[in-house]
Design a protein around this motif. Structure first.
Motif, PDB file in Angstrom:
ATOM      1  N   THR A 119       0.812  -0.959  -0.096  1.00  0.00           N
ATOM      2  CA  THR A 119       0.535  -0.015   0.148  1.00  0.00           C
ATOM      3  C   THR A 119       0.619   1.545   0.230  1.00  0.00           C
ATOM      4  O   THR A 119       0.426   2.102  -0.834  1.00  0.00           O
ATOM      5  N   TYR A 120       1.648   1.026   1.258  1.00  0.00           N
ATOM      6  CA  TYR A 120       2.418   2.779   0.783  1.00  0.00           C
ATOM      7  C   TYR A 120       3.405   2.978  -0.008  1.00  0.00           C
ATOM      8  O   TYR A 120       3.291   3.697  -0.588  1.00  0.00           O
ATOM      9  N   ASN A 122       2.203   2.375  -3.773  1.00  0.00           N
ATOM     10  CA  ASN A 122       0.858   2.687  -4.879  1.00  0.00           C
ATOM     11  C   ASN A 122       0.215   4.195  -3.410  1.00  0.00           C
ATOM     12  O   ASN A 122      -0.489   4.168  -4.829  1.00  0.00           O
ATOM     13  N   SER A 123       1.498   3.974  -2.977  1.00  0.00           N
ATOM     14  CA  SER A 123       0.667   5.453  -2.125  1.00  0.00           C
ATOM     15  C   SER A 123       1.559   6.246  -2.671  1.00  0.00           C
ATOM     16  O   SER A 123       2.255   6.433  -3.244  1.00  0.00           O
ATOM     17  N   ASN A 124       1.129   7.495  -2.454  1.00  0.00           N
ATOM     18  CA  ASN A 124       1.479   9.705  -2.900  1.00  0.00           C
ATOM     19  C   ASN A 124       2.872   9.253  -2.152  1.00  0.00           C
ATOM     20  O   ASN A 124       2.265   9.427  -0.885  1.00  0.00           O
ATOM     21  N   LYS A 125       3.985   8.815  -2.119  1.00  0.00           N
ATOM     22  CA  LYS A 125       5.406   8.724  -1.108  1.00  0.00           C
ATOM     23  C   LYS A 125       5.506   9.642  -0.586  1.00  0.00           C
ATOM     24  O   LYS A 125       5.686   9.911   0.961  1.00  0.00           O
ATOM     25  N   ASN A 128       2.538  10.972   2.136  1.00  0.00           N
ATOM     26  CA  ASN A 128       2.822   9.164   3.116  1.00  0.00           C
ATOM     27  C   ASN A 128       4.354  10.021   4.240  1.00  0.00           C
ATOM     28  O   ASN A 128       3.851   9.977   5.136  1.00  0.00           O
ATOM     29  N   PHE A 145      -6.822   8.359   1.176  1.00  0.00           N
ATOM     30  CA  PHE A 145      -4.904   8.202   1.540  1.00  0.00           C
ATOM     31  C   PHE A 145      -4.682   7.582   3.305  1.00  0.00           C
ATOM     32  O   PHE A 145      -4.338   7.479   4.354  1.00  0.00           O
ATOM     33  N   PHE A 147      -2.446   5.213   4.879  1.00  0.00           N
ATOM     34  CA  PHE A 147      -1.019   5.850   5.373  1.00  0.00           C
ATOM     35  C   PHE A 147      -0.445   5.908   6.770  1.00  0.00           C
ATOM     36  O   PHE A 147       0.509   5.463   7.050  1.00  0.00           O
ATOM     37  N   THR A 150       1.789   2.209   7.085  1.00  0.00           N
ATOM     38  CA  THR A 150       2.091   1.846   6.638  1.00  0.00           C
ATOM     39  C   THR A 150       3.342   2.304   6.371  1.00  0.00           C
ATOM     40  O   THR A 150       4.627   1.340   5.989  1.00  0.00           O
TER      41      THR A 150
END
Length: 368
Positions: A119-120, A122-125, A128, A145, A147, A150
């Motif tokens: 998930t991390y 695939n997130s807005n790093k 995050n 979000f 976050f 993650t």
């Protein structure tokens, strides 16, 4: 007065969190036993940490230091070891993912941790990481979000702490004014925010969803002071009422409230059994280093699992013993070092800044 039994309680909760997370890397054992299921709920020791935080924060607010110095001291207590562990956890994410994928048995918790790391990625790093660096990741709606867990999963409670530290001085100020209408409006506002969060911000890392536990500790403090000074037992009426209400919702939380009440009772009326149970040197030591244990233990466990994989330890028994007891040994050892050389330094730094500020105030008033 030093509340050593509360320090001991903190030590037990740190061990509980460690063994809960360590057991998550082992073959999953299902149980229908209600007593055992109590210890397989990792949120429960964190709730005790939160109650303790509410209690201690109320004590700190009575020092009447400025908001800036109060928040600075809280930041010096919370952030240094957290940021170190966060950066290590971030650096080890790919290493952790590979290690978890190589664990030789399946488990829902192992799979869950793998999904969190994915998930991390695939997130807005950037967002995050920034939210974690500022301990604001609990303020982001989990549905949009994701976050919270993650990078450093246990930091979900640390963002809660930081939110509480920022908010509670304002509540302390207004409640001390003892204006009925004003305080009534504050309570109504809190209820509305809690209702909003129940539908739109459901993650436990958002303060309104967990503030009740902070407030249990917060209001326990003045009631306990009255119990100490005049044997007024309103503290136990207060806690018993809350425990009774939770009986209909979650019996495990009722048990936590009772544990909290019993600890407070014997903090005043000490006896030899509770002195051993809560006041012994080992549990006091664990209480002191509990924050480091809480922050460090997942890093230690991941590295230890990888070492066991490199050594090709295939026996479930040896693997389990190594994770549970070897992990506990190395976590305590490293936490002792981080407490001594990192935490303690910043605790003393915060105290020095507070003492300097207090001296300036005294000098100013003496001139007046």
């Amino acid at each position: 007065m030093r509340y050593n039994y509360l320090e001991g309680l903190r030590g037990y909760m740190a061990l509980w969190v460690f063994f809960y997370h360590a057991s998550g890397f082992l073959p999953q054992a299902k149980t229908q036993n209600k007593f055992l299921s109590f210890f397989f709920d990792g949120s429960l020791p964190v709730i005790i940490f939160i109650i303790l935080s509410g209690f201690v924060t109320h004590l700190l607010l009575q020092k009447n230091e400025t908001y800036f110095f109060y928040l600075k001291r809280r930041a010096l207590r919370l952030f240094p070891i957290y940021l170190i562990c966060l950066l290590i956890s971030l650096f080890l994410l790919k290493f952790s993912l590979h290690t978890l994928e190589q664990i030789p048995f399946e488990g829902s918790k192992i799979y869950g941790r793998i999904k969190l790391i994915e998930t991390y990625y695939n997130s807005n790093k950037t967002l995050n990481i920034l939210s974690h660096l500022t301990l604001s990741h609990g303020l982001f709606p989990e549905s949009r979000f994701p976050f919270t867990y993650t990078i450093m999963g246990q930091s979900w409670s640390l963002t809660l702490e930081w939110q509480f530290y920022i908010l509670i001085p304002f509540l302390y100020y207004f409640l001390n004014k003892k204006k009925v209408i004003q305080n009534g409006l504050i309570i109504v506002l809190f209820i509305l925010i809690m209702l909003f969060s129940k539908n739109h911000m459901t993650q436990p890392s958002f303060l309104p969803n967990m503030i009740i536990f902070f407030l249990i500790g917060y209001f326990s403090m003045p009631l306990f002071k009255k119990f100490e000074s005049s044997n007024n037992k309103y503290i136990f009426i207060f806690l018993s009422s809350i425990a009774l209400i939770y009986c209909f919702k979650n019996w495990m939380i009722s048990c936590l409230i009772l544990i909290w009440g019993i600890t407070l009772y014997f903090q005043k009326y000490k006896n030899s059994f509770f002195d051993i149970l809560f006041g012994g040197r080992i549990i006091q030591f664990l209480g002191k280093i509990s924050y480091s244990v809480y922050c460090m233990h997942m890093i230690v466990l991941i590295i230890l699992i990888n070492i066991l994989q490199k050594l090709e330890i295939n026996s479930v028994l040896i693997f389990s013993i190594s994770i549970l007891f070897g992990g506990a040994f190395f976590t305590i050892l490293i936490s002792h070092l981080t407490y001594r050389y990192i935490e303690l330094y910043f605790i003393k730094l915060g105290k020095t800044k507070y003492d300097s500020n207090l001296a300036i105030k005294i000098n100013h008033y003496s001139k007046d």
